[in-house]
Write a protein that holds these residues in place. Sequence first.
Motif, PDB file in Angstrom:
ATOM      1  N   ILE A  92      63.073  80.708  18.897  1.00  0.00           N
ATOM      2  CA  ILE A  92      62.201  79.536  19.235  1.00  0.00           C
ATOM      3  C   ILE A  92      61.371  79.598  20.692  1.00  0.00           C
ATOM      4  O   ILE A  92      61.782  79.529  21.772  1.00  0.00           O
ATOM      5  CB  ILE A  92      62.377  78.139  18.720  1.00  0.00           C
ATOM      6  CG1 ILE A  92      63.415  77.770  17.356  1.00  0.00           C
ATOM      7  CG2 ILE A  92      61.787  77.309  18.838  1.00  0.00           C
ATOM      8  CD1 ILE A  92      64.005  76.943  17.281  1.00  0.00           C
ATOM      9  N   LYS A 117      50.594  85.617  19.118  1.00  0.00           N
ATOM     10  CA  LYS A 117      51.619  85.402  17.729  1.00  0.00           C
ATOM     11  C   LYS A 117      52.824  86.369  17.028  1.00  0.00           C
ATOM     12  O   LYS A 117      53.936  86.802  16.563  1.00  0.00           O
ATOM     13  CB  LYS A 117      50.621  84.323  17.215  1.00  0.00           C
ATOM     14  CG  LYS A 117      50.589  83.058  17.249  1.00  0.00           C
ATOM     15  CD  LYS A 117      49.644  82.526  16.507  1.00  0.00           C
ATOM     16  CE  LYS A 117      49.466  83.290  14.644  1.00  0.00           C
ATOM     17  NZ  LYS A 117      48.683  82.391  14.092  1.00  0.00           N
ATOM     18  N   LYS A 127      61.378  83.482  15.424  1.00  0.00           N
ATOM     19  CA  LYS A 127      60.995  82.739  14.628  1.00  0.00           C
ATOM     20  C   LYS A 127      60.117  81.411  14.039  1.00  0.00           C
ATOM     21  O   LYS A 127      59.404  81.508  13.428  1.00  0.00           O
ATOM     22  CB  LYS A 127      62.775  82.715  13.239  1.00  0.00           C
ATOM     23  CG  LYS A 127      63.467  84.188  13.153  1.00  0.00           C
ATOM     24  CD  LYS A 127      64.990  82.984  12.642  1.00  0.00           C
ATOM     25  CE  LYS A 127      65.049  84.931  12.307  1.00  0.00           C
ATOM     26  NZ  LYS A 127      66.930  84.386  13.025  1.00  0.00           N
ATOM     27  N   LYS A 128      59.727  80.692  15.398  1.00  0.00           N
ATOM     28  CA  LYS A 128      59.149  79.677  15.443  1.00  0.00           C
ATOM     29  C   LYS A 128      58.474  79.997  16.349  1.00  0.00           C
ATOM     30  O   LYS A 128      59.294  79.756  18.051  1.00  0.00           O
ATOM     31  CB  LYS A 128      59.857  78.652  14.922  1.00  0.00           C
ATOM     32  CG  LYS A 128      59.343  77.691  15.057  1.00  0.00           C
ATOM     33  CD  LYS A 128      60.254  75.962  14.974  1.00  0.00           C
ATOM     34  CE  LYS A 128      60.866  75.781  13.837  1.00  0.00           C
ATOM     35  NZ  LYS A 128      61.655  74.325  14.002  1.00  0.00           N
ATOM     36  N   LYS A 130      56.596  76.865  19.201  1.00  0.00           N
ATOM     37  CA  LYS A 130      55.682  75.561  19.302  1.00  0.00           C
ATOM     38  C   LYS A 130      54.428  75.473  20.369  1.00  0.00           C
ATOM     39  O   LYS A 130      54.632  76.106  21.498  1.00  0.00           O
ATOM     40  CB  LYS A 130      57.018  75.075  19.828  1.00  0.00           C
ATOM     41  CG  LYS A 130      57.992  74.631  18.992  1.00  0.00           C
ATOM     42  CD  LYS A 130      59.376  74.111  19.503  1.00  0.00           C
ATOM     43  CE  LYS A 130      60.567  73.738  18.815  1.00  0.00           C
ATOM     44  NZ  LYS A 130      61.224  72.601  18.802  1.00  0.00           N
ATOM     45  N   GLU A 172      53.717  73.849  15.403  1.00  0.00           N
ATOM     46  CA  GLU A 172      54.407  74.555  15.047  1.00  0.00           C
ATOM     47  C   GLU A 172      54.166  75.433  14.008  1.00  0.00           C
ATOM     48  O   GLU A 172      53.240  75.665  13.180  1.00  0.00           O
ATOM     49  CB  GLU A 172      55.872  73.625  14.530  1.00  0.00           C
ATOM     50  CG  GLU A 172      57.040  73.391  15.392  1.00  0.00           C
ATOM     51  CD  GLU A 172      57.950  71.984  15.026  1.00  0.00           C
ATOM     52  OE1 GLU A 172      58.084  72.990  13.429  1.00  0.00           O
ATOM     53  OE2 GLU A 172      58.824  71.541  15.258  1.00  0.00           O
ATOM     54  N   TYR A 173      54.638  76.472  14.606  1.00  0.00           N
ATOM     55  CA  TYR A 173      53.898  77.899  13.514  1.00  0.00           C
ATOM     56  C   TYR A 173      55.266  78.945  13.074  1.00  0.00           C
ATOM     57  O   TYR A 173      56.011  79.257  13.832  1.00  0.00           O
ATOM     58  CB  TYR A 173      53.020  78.939  14.442  1.00  0.00           C
ATOM     59  CG  TYR A 173      52.702  79.760  13.408  1.00  0.00           C
ATOM     60  CD1 TYR A 173      51.212  80.114  12.743  1.00  0.00           C
ATOM     61  CD2 TYR A 173      52.880  81.570  13.253  1.00  0.00           C
ATOM     62  CE1 TYR A 173      50.553  81.111  11.671  1.00  0.00           C
ATOM     63  CE2 TYR A 173      52.336  82.483  12.855  1.00  0.00           C
ATOM     64  CZ  TYR A 173      51.182  82.373  11.873  1.00  0.00           C
ATOM     65  OH  TYR A 173      50.959  82.964  11.100  1.00  0.00           O
ATOM     66  N   MET A 174      55.590  79.439  12.020  1.00  0.00           N
ATOM     67  CA  MET A 174      56.205  80.091  11.821  1.00  0.00           C
ATOM     68  C   MET A 174      56.259  81.230  10.559  1.00  0.00           C
ATOM     69  O   MET A 174      55.121  81.047  10.218  1.00  0.00           O
ATOM     70  CB  MET A 174      57.745  79.313  10.466  1.00  0.00           C
ATOM     71  CG  MET A 174      58.345  78.411  11.725  1.00  0.00           C
ATOM     72  SD  MET A 174      59.698  77.387  11.132  1.00  0.00           S
ATOM     73  CE  MET A 174      59.720  76.920   9.264  1.00  0.00           C
ATOM     74  N   ARG A 175      56.140  82.393  10.939  1.00  0.00           N
ATOM     75  CA  ARG A 175      55.780  83.945   9.954  1.00  0.00           C
ATOM     76  C   ARG A 175      56.411  83.283   8.812  1.00  0.00           C
ATOM     77  O   ARG A 175      57.498  82.925   8.451  1.00  0.00           O
ATOM     78  CB  ARG A 175      55.926  84.753  10.594  1.00  0.00           C
ATOM     79  CG  ARG A 175      55.098  85.931  10.358  1.00  0.00           C
ATOM     80  CD  ARG A 175      55.433  87.129  10.763  1.00  0.00           C
ATOM     81  NE  ARG A 175      54.601  87.839  11.962  1.00  0.00           N
ATOM     82  CZ  ARG A 175      54.507  88.575  12.155  1.00  0.00           C
ATOM     83  NH1 ARG A 175      55.117  88.564  12.220  1.00  0.00           N
ATOM     84  NH2 ARG A 175      53.321  88.763  12.975  1.00  0.00           N
TER      85      ARG A 175
END
Length: 175
Positions: A92, A117, A127-128, A130, A172-175
């Motif tokens: 993270i 990103k 994986k994430k 913030k 939050e951003y997760m691919r």
Amino acid sequence: MNKTILVTKRLTLAPLNKSDKSLFIELCMDPKVMEHCYDPSTLEEAEAGFEAFSQPWDCNSHDWLCFGITETNTGEKVGNISVKILDHKQHIGEVGFLLNPCKQGKGYAFEALKRVKAFSFDVLNLKKLKAICSTQNTSSIKLLEKSGFIQAAILKNNVVIKGKSIDDYQYEYMR
């Protein structure tokens, strides 16, 4: 990793170096730029901040990897964007950015964030991601949401600016 250079259509993102110092200090001391982040820095605090953000960095670091953002065609400094690995085991990270007010509204932050990103997921294997921003910072909120970040939490009284407690959003951003 301190030699990593990221390129977009219009921008070059390179680890902070002496050519970024004056804009970095100017942004940290500017009350308008800092109004949603922290109290503006003194000159001494801004210089110390620059030194901290320009230290050697590697994937095991717990510090920020800060890139100066430069217009490739003109060489003009735009601002800076940073990534920090918050949790190495969970993969993270966090991103943050500051732009010169005269360069805002031109899509530079969106372009730089998109590139950071990709770097964060493809190279750092995160994986994430913030991002934290004031609930009153409509420009950053719009940028984060346009960039695919989702509001995940409200952080009550997260920071004190000019003696007043400020609420932040955690995105939050997760691919």
